[in-house]
Design a protein around this motif. Structure first.
Motif, PDB file in Angstrom:
ATOM      1  N   ALA A  25       0.827  -1.212   0.000  1.00 37.66           N
ATOM      2  CA  ALA A  25       0.000   0.000   0.000  1.00 37.66           C
ATOM      3  C   ALA A  25       0.858   1.257   0.000  1.00 37.66           C
ATOM      4  CB  ALA A  25      -0.932  -0.001   1.209  1.00 37.66           C
ATOM      5  N   ALA A  26       1.980   1.206   0.733  1.00 40.40           N
ATOM      6  CA  ALA A  26       2.834   2.386   0.851  1.00 40.40           C
ATOM      7  C   ALA A  26       3.476   2.780  -0.475  1.00 40.40           C
ATOM      8  CB  ALA A  26       3.921   2.139   1.909  1.00 40.40           C
ATOM      9  N   PHE A  27       3.393   1.899  -1.493  1.00 39.47           N
ATOM     10  CA  PHE A  27       3.920   2.268  -2.809  1.00 39.47           C
ATOM     11  C   PHE A  27       3.132   3.425  -3.423  1.00 39.47           C
ATOM     12  CE2 PHE A  27       6.962  -1.005  -2.712  1.00 39.47           C
ATOM     13  CZ  PHE A  27       7.834  -0.805  -3.781  1.00 39.47           C
ATOM     14  N   GLY A  28       1.942   3.712  -2.864  1.00 39.93           N
ATOM     15  CA  GLY A  28       1.261   4.944  -3.244  1.00 39.93           C
ATOM     16  C   GLY A  28       2.110   6.152  -2.897  1.00 39.93           C
ATOM     17  N   GLY A  29       2.867   6.056  -1.811  1.00 37.92           N
ATOM     18  CA  GLY A  29       3.792   7.117  -1.431  1.00 37.92           C
ATOM     19  C   GLY A  29       4.959   7.228  -2.395  1.00 37.92           C
ATOM     20  N   LEU A  30       5.411   6.071  -2.946  1.00 40.61           N
ATOM     21  CA  LEU A  30       6.512   6.093  -3.913  1.00 40.61           C
ATOM     22  C   LEU A  30       6.094   6.860  -5.170  1.00 40.61           C
ATOM     23  CD1 LEU A  30       9.425   4.953  -4.275  1.00 40.61           C
ATOM     24  CD2 LEU A  30       8.403   3.114  -5.597  1.00 40.61           C
ATOM     25  N   MET A  31       4.843   6.662  -5.607  1.00 35.37           N
ATOM     26  CA  MET A  31       4.332   7.425  -6.757  1.00 35.37           C
ATOM     27  C   MET A  31       4.403   8.920  -6.476  1.00 35.37           C
ATOM     28  SD  MET A  31       0.964   5.395  -8.218  1.00 35.37           S
ATOM     29  CE  MET A  31      -0.084   6.232  -7.027  1.00 35.37           C
ATOM     30  N   PHE A  32       3.897   9.298  -5.311  1.00 37.78           N
ATOM     31  CA  PHE A  32       3.848  10.710  -4.920  1.00 37.78           C
ATOM     32  C   PHE A  32       5.257  11.283  -4.820  1.00 37.78           C
ATOM     33  CE2 PHE A  32       2.424  13.767  -1.309  1.00 37.78           C
ATOM     34  CZ  PHE A  32       2.308  14.803  -2.213  1.00 37.78           C
ATOM     35  N   GLY A  33       6.134  10.565  -4.135  1.00 39.98           N
ATOM     36  CA  GLY A  33       7.495  11.047  -3.932  1.00 39.98           C
ATOM     37  C   GLY A  33       8.273  11.168  -5.225  1.00 39.98           C
ATOM     38  N   TYR A  34       8.117  10.186  -6.123  1.00 39.18           N
ATOM     39  CA  TYR A  34       8.831  10.239  -7.404  1.00 39.18           C
ATOM     40  C   TYR A  34       8.440  11.488  -8.169  1.00 39.18           C
ATOM     41  CZ  TYR A  34      10.875   8.745 -11.840  1.00 39.18           C
ATOM     42  OH  TYR A  34      11.622   8.693 -12.986  1.00 39.18           O
ATOM     43  N   ASP A  35       7.153  11.806  -8.137  1.00 40.48           N
ATOM     44  CA  ASP A  35       6.705  12.990  -8.871  1.00 40.48           C
ATOM     45  C   ASP A  35       7.246  14.273  -8.258  1.00 40.48           C
ATOM     46  OD1 ASP A  35       4.679  14.011 -11.021  1.00 40.48           O
ATOM     47  OD2 ASP A  35       4.418  15.271  -9.253  1.00 40.48           O
ATOM     48  N   ILE A  36       7.266  14.341  -6.911  1.00 40.85           N
ATOM     49  CA  ILE A  36       7.834  15.529  -6.250  1.00 40.85           C
ATOM     50  C   ILE A  36       9.281  15.731  -6.685  1.00 40.85           C
ATOM     51  CG2 ILE A  36       8.582  16.475  -4.026  1.00 40.85           C
ATOM     52  CD1 ILE A  36       6.120  15.160  -2.772  1.00 40.85           C
ATOM     53  N   LEU A 171       8.297   5.709   1.771  1.00 41.41           N
ATOM     54  CA  LEU A 171       8.277   5.478   0.329  1.00 41.41           C
ATOM     55  C   LEU A 171       8.225   6.790  -0.439  1.00 41.41           C
ATOM     56  CD1 LEU A 171       8.257   2.695  -1.257  1.00 41.41           C
ATOM     57  CD2 LEU A 171       7.936   2.523   1.202  1.00 41.41           C
ATOM     58  N   ILE A 172       7.623   7.837   0.146  1.00 41.57           N
ATOM     59  CA  ILE A 172       7.678   9.157  -0.484  1.00 41.57           C
ATOM     60  C   ILE A 172       9.134   9.612  -0.595  1.00 41.57           C
ATOM     61  CG2 ILE A 172       7.139  11.620  -0.197  1.00 41.57           C
ATOM     62  CD1 ILE A 172       4.475  10.854   1.003  1.00 41.57           C
ATOM     63  N   THR A 173       9.885   9.457   0.498  1.00 37.86           N
ATOM     64  CA  THR A 173      11.283   9.905   0.483  1.00 37.86           C
ATOM     65  C   THR A 173      12.128   9.065  -0.468  1.00 37.86           C
ATOM     66  OG1 THR A 173      11.941   8.497   2.362  1.00 37.86           O
ATOM     67  CG2 THR A 173      11.076  10.674   2.886  1.00 37.86           C
ATOM     68  N   ILE A 174      11.854   7.760  -0.522  1.00 36.85           N
ATOM     69  CA  ILE A 174      12.589   6.905  -1.463  1.00 36.85           C
ATOM     70  C   ILE A 174      12.248   7.299  -2.898  1.00 36.85           C
ATOM     71  CG2 ILE A 174      12.810   4.536  -2.331  1.00 36.85           C
ATOM     72  CD1 ILE A 174      12.489   3.568   0.555  1.00 36.85           C
ATOM     73  N   GLY A 175      10.968   7.637  -3.130  1.00 34.08           N
ATOM     74  CA  GLY A 175      10.569   8.091  -4.460  1.00 34.08           C
ATOM     75  C   GLY A 175      11.297   9.355  -4.872  1.00 34.08           C
ATOM     76  N   ILE A 176      11.438  10.304  -3.922  1.00 35.08           N
ATOM     77  CA  ILE A 176      12.173  11.543  -4.209  1.00 35.08           C
ATOM     78  C   ILE A 176      13.626  11.236  -4.541  1.00 35.08           C
ATOM     79  CG2 ILE A 176      13.018  13.695  -3.194  1.00 35.08           C
ATOM     80  CD1 ILE A 176      10.403  13.743  -1.515  1.00 35.08           C
ATOM     81  N   LEU A 177      14.253  10.350  -3.760  1.00 37.42           N
ATOM     82  CA  LEU A 177      15.646   9.990  -3.992  1.00 37.42           C
ATOM     83  C   LEU A 177      15.817   9.308  -5.354  1.00 37.42           C
ATOM     84  CD1 LEU A 177      18.586   9.679  -3.115  1.00 37.42           C
ATOM     85  CD2 LEU A 177      17.924   7.596  -1.882  1.00 37.42           C
ATOM     86  N   CYS A 178      14.931   8.361  -5.666  1.00 32.15           N
ATOM     87  CA  CYS A 178      15.004   7.674  -6.961  1.00 32.15           C
ATOM     88  C   CYS A 178      14.872   8.673  -8.112  1.00 32.15           C
ATOM     89  CB  CYS A 178      13.901   6.619  -7.077  1.00 32.15           C
ATOM     90  SG  CYS A 178      14.132   5.185  -6.022  1.00 32.15           S
ATOM     91  N   ALA A 179      13.957   9.631  -7.950  1.00 28.44           N
ATOM     92  CA  ALA A 179      13.772  10.644  -8.989  1.00 28.44           C
ATOM     93  C   ALA A 179      15.032  11.484  -9.168  1.00 28.44           C
ATOM     94  CB  ALA A 179      12.590  11.535  -8.625  1.00 28.44           C
ATOM     95  N   PRO A 204       6.355   2.614 -10.053  1.00 29.37           N
ATOM     96  CA  PRO A 204       5.590   2.512  -8.805  1.00 29.37           C
ATOM     97  C   PRO A 204       4.095   2.362  -9.044  1.00 29.37           C
ATOM     98  CG  PRO A 204       6.442   4.744  -9.108  1.00 29.37           C
ATOM     99  CD  PRO A 204       7.119   3.878 -10.119  1.00 29.37           C
ATOM    100  N   ALA A 205       3.574   2.957 -10.139  1.00 29.76           N
ATOM    101  CA  ALA A 205       2.149   2.831 -10.433  1.00 29.76           C
ATOM    102  C   ALA A 205       1.790   1.385 -10.766  1.00 29.76           C
ATOM    103  CB  ALA A 205       1.762   3.759 -11.584  1.00 29.76           C
ATOM    104  N   ILE A 206       2.628   0.749 -11.567  1.00 27.09           N
ATOM    105  CA  ILE A 206       2.391  -0.657 -11.929  1.00 27.09           C
ATOM    106  C   ILE A 206       2.493  -1.548 -10.696  1.00 27.09           C
ATOM    107  CG2 ILE A 206       3.339  -2.626 -13.215  1.00 27.09           C
ATOM    108  CD1 ILE A 206       4.161  -0.584 -15.392  1.00 27.09           C
ATOM    109  N   PHE A 207       3.497  -1.300  -9.856  1.00 26.49           N
ATOM    110  CA  PHE A 207       3.680  -2.127  -8.652  1.00 26.49           C
ATOM    111  C   PHE A 207       2.478  -2.009  -7.731  1.00 26.49           C
ATOM    112  CE2 PHE A 207       5.059  -3.270  -4.443  1.00 26.49           C
ATOM    113  CZ  PHE A 207       5.919  -4.353  -4.652  1.00 26.49           C
ATOM    114  N   LEU A 208       1.985  -0.774  -7.519  1.00 31.96           N
ATOM    115  CA  LEU A 208       0.825  -0.588  -6.655  1.00 31.96           C
ATOM    116  C   LEU A 208      -0.407  -1.269  -7.252  1.00 31.96           C
ATOM    117  CD1 LEU A 208      -0.522   0.708  -4.161  1.00 31.96           C
ATOM    118  CD2 LEU A 208      -0.982   2.716  -5.571  1.00 31.96           C
ATOM    119  N   GLY A 209      -0.582  -1.137  -8.569  1.00 31.40           N
ATOM    120  CA  GLY A 209      -1.737  -1.746  -9.220  1.00 31.40           C
ATOM    121  C   GLY A 209      -1.738  -3.261  -9.109  1.00 31.40           C
ATOM    122  N   LEU A 210      -0.598  -3.892  -9.402  1.00 35.30           N
ATOM    123  CA  LEU A 210      -0.510  -5.347  -9.313  1.00 35.30           C
ATOM    124  C   LEU A 210      -0.500  -5.808  -7.855  1.00 35.30           C
ATOM    125  CD1 LEU A 210       2.129  -6.076 -12.125  1.00 35.30           C
ATOM    126  CD2 LEU A 210      -0.371  -6.277 -12.252  1.00 35.30           C
ATOM    127  N   GLY A 211       0.222  -5.071  -7.002  1.00 38.83           N
ATOM    128  CA  GLY A 211       0.299  -5.454  -5.591  1.00 38.83           C
ATOM    129  C   GLY A 211      -1.036  -5.368  -4.891  1.00 38.83           C
TER     130      GLY A 211
END
Length: 507
Positions: A25-36, A171-179, A204-211
């Motif tokens: 579920a927290a991969f929703g945060g990865l989506m958000f963080g990557y975009d930031i 996961l938001i912070t990891i998304g920011i770092l990955c970006a 992250p969108a695909i992972f959240l959708g499948l997960g």
């Protein structure tokens, strides 16, 4: 004789099922963080600017252009902020979807909307197509940010609720770092590196959708929607024990009370709902007015303003992103040990010191057309890291955790909608206005945010009750009604008295 509301603690066993569901579920945060993280890097790339914002591109390369104003462009800011405008609107529909169809389906819709936005952005041929893609991304963020924190709070045992919910912020912070890392790599890929950066958000969108196809729905949501037996089976599954009768009865009682409330948004306006509504929404205002998104949205732009080269500025953003991830681990480990209020107050003091020192150095050493001396530039980066550290273990994760755990079930989705939408409104304001504010306020912008930090630190110390370790459906009794200020909102309130009478009669 024990009080009718005195209860034993809920089952505190942490099962693999809960951990796995929370991580997915927290991969929703990865989506958000990557975009930031991706927005600031892309808007500093010459290929992207030349294609969509040629005026900014020309201004950026003028030898004598004002350091503070070279990126001041409303359309460029709209590229970043349009996502949050869409998220504000979509949060309302997401709150309805959460209540009627469940948290799981809402997360699946979040991944779908986000994926459509990614495709439109990565394939964009003009500015309108780019903005439409951002609007779809905003729908994904709105649905994800509405559903994920509620989902985790409802499946987590009280003892571990804080740490598990902070997985979302982690996961938001990891998304920011990955970006930031992706931006650093793609900045050398001419002329379409920006397409790779924007397209990377698909993962992250695909992972959240499948997960989300693998995770369970929360017992609270199932029981709330009339699937009582399935709700009890799911509760047994996520707790890992057969004896869940006490927690099951608490959820059942909360849902029965919730069903008596026909208009949860209207009920939020009642006296006994105001403490949660005020604190839940004001925390989101404060979270954005720490100035964190100034750093995370525009870190590469900010570092270029200070005289770092293009690649050096992206590298500096990676450093701050790494600090963000590591410091969020402190929150995961400490929030259920040290409590919410202590971390918020400490974080405010730390951020205040860092903002003031950063603003002071820039005021003295960064003028309109000069390059800041390297020694001072490195000090600024260091104190920005100190600032990010303070935010990452306090106002960042707790700004999402506290609103997700303080509302009673009858107003939970409605109340959390107000919190999330307030976050998106403030994020939109900051994203749309920051580059213009930087141009006009210059280094004073850091002192502007410092004043806000003083206010929010004081609020947390004086007005926020501690919610550590309290079962989510006992929050009113054990937190709000015992707080020196908010307890007055529960005296002589007919709605609260009706709910109390119903509980007493059932017990």
């Amino acid at each position: 004789m024990p009080h009718a509301f005195d209860k034993l603690e809920s089952n505190d066993k942490l099962t693999a099922q809960v951990v796995i569901c929370s991580i997915i579920a927290a991969f929703g945060g990865l989506m958000f963080g990557y975009d930031i993280g991706i927005s600031g890097g892309v808007t500093s790339m010459d290929d992207f600017l030349e294609k969509f914002f040629p005026k900014v591109y020309v201004r950026k390369h003028r030898a004598k252009e004002d350091n503070y104003c070279k990126y001041d462009n409303q359309m460029l800011q709209l590229f970043t902020s349009s996502l949050y405008l869409s998220a504000i609107v979509c949060c309302f529909f997401a709150s309805k979807c959460c209540k009627r169809f469940g948290r799981k389906l809402t997360m699946q819709l979040a991944s779908l909307f986000f994926f459509i936005g990614v495709i439109l952005n990565a394939a964009a041929i003009d500015l309108p197509m780019l903005i439409i893609g951002r609007l779809f991304l905003g729908a994904g963020v709105g649905f994800g940010n509405q559903a994920v924190p509620l989902f985790i709070s409802e499946i987590a045992p009280p003892k571990y609720r804080g740490g598990l919910n902070i997985l979302f912020q982690m996961l938001i912070t990891i998304g920011i770092l990955c970006a930031n890392i992706v931006n650093y790599a793609t900045s050398k890929m001419h002329p379409n590196g920006w397409r790779v950066s924007l397209g990377g958000a698909a993962f992250p969108a695909i992972f959240l959708g499948l997960g989300s196809l693998l995770i369970v729905e929360t017992p609270t949501s199932l029981i709330e929607r009339g699937q009582i037996e399935q709700g009890k089976k799911t509760l047994i599954k996520i707790r890992g024990v057969d004896d869940v009768e006490k927690e099951y009865q608490e959820i059942l009682q909360a849902t029965q009370l919730a069903h008596q409330i026909k208009h949860p948004f209207k009920n939020l306006m009642k006296k006994s709902s105001r403490p949660q509504l005020i604190c839940g929404t004001i925390l989101q205002i404060f979270q954005q007015f720490t100035g964190i998104n100034v750093v995370m949205f525009y870190a590469p732009v900010l570092f270029q303003t200070m005289g770092f080269g293009g690649n050096a500025s992206l590298l500096s953003a990676i450093v701050t992103g790494s600090v963000n991830v590591i410091s969020t681990l402190v929150a995961i480990l400490g929030v259920d040990r040290f409590g919410r209020r202590g971390l918020l107050v400490e974080g405010a003091v730390q951020m205040l010191i860092a903002q003031c020192i950063t603003g002071g150095i820039l005021a003295v050493h960064l003028k309109s057309t000069n390059v800041i001396p390297k020694y001072y530039a490195h000090i600024v980066v260091a104190f920005i890291c100190v600032f990010v550290m303070g935010f990452a273990w306090s106002w960042g994760p707790l700004g999402w955790l506290i609103p997700s755990e303080i509302f009673p079930l009858e107003t939970r989705t409605a109340g959390f909608f107000f919190a999330v939408s307030m976050n998106m409104i403030c994020t939109f304001i900051i994203a749309q206005a920051f580059l213009t504010m930087l141009c006009h306020m210059r280094s004073g912008i850091f002192f502007f945010f410092a004043v806000w930090i003083v206010i929010m630190g004081t609020f947390a110390f004086v007005f926020l009750p501690e919610t550590k370790g309290i079962p989510i459906d006992e929050m009113n009794e054990r937190a709000w009604k015992k707080h020196w200020f908010w307890k007055r909102y529960f005296n002589n309130d007919p709605a609260h008295e009706d709910r109390q009478d119903a509980k007493l009669s059932e017990n």
